[in-house]
Design an enzyme around this catalytic site. Sequence first.
Site: not given
Length: 232
Positions: A13, A123, A171
């Site tokens: 990310d 995602k 994450c």
Amino acid sequence: MTPSIKAALIIVDLQEDFCPPKGSLAVTDGRSIAPVINDLLKLPWTLRVATKDMHPKDHISFASQHPPPNNKPFESSITIANPHNPEETQTTNLWPDHCVAGSPGSELIPELDVSRLDEVVEKGQDKRVEMYSAFCTPFLNPKIVETGLAKTLKEKGVTHVFCVGLAADFCVKATAIDAAKEGFETVVIREGTKGVEQGDEADKKLAQELKENNVKMVSVDGPEVAKVRDLQ
């Protein structure tokens, strides 16, 4: 680790909305890890993967989707039930709208050398559930969403997974823990991550939590990364 290892680098990310100066959910100094990650990308990995949050506009984790007074970003939380098993629940933070599919905030930052990537995994597309991990949602009975990342890694014969990116304590942590659960020897490279919580105490807390889940926190200059470098 042996010279015959097959290692994957997972960059979690590294997106505009998680980085200053304009990110809606910016991690302090988030952009500063890009040079470390770009250097890592040059090593002889079996697979180089970047992940992206890619949310619908009405994602359940957005504070904007909930009524006041319990809809304050960063402060409020909600309990989400498995859509197929109401007895399985997860409590999660509410966040500002971020990484909405198709928005500038969902893009990987330009500082990242995307030319070296082999795969990009998206995602968080299911609006009903939170998804920090790049592997699957936290619901297991039954699983709601799987990205196929575990299958891809196994098809490539990967034995070791190295995680970097944002945010270390959300994450990145979830992705690393799931990698270990999938049977990969897994580490998080400290210099390649930044957390929402930062500082020595935050680092110690994260390292301990990772250790409890069979994940090691390592240095970019340590022996684990050196073994990958030696594969050249």
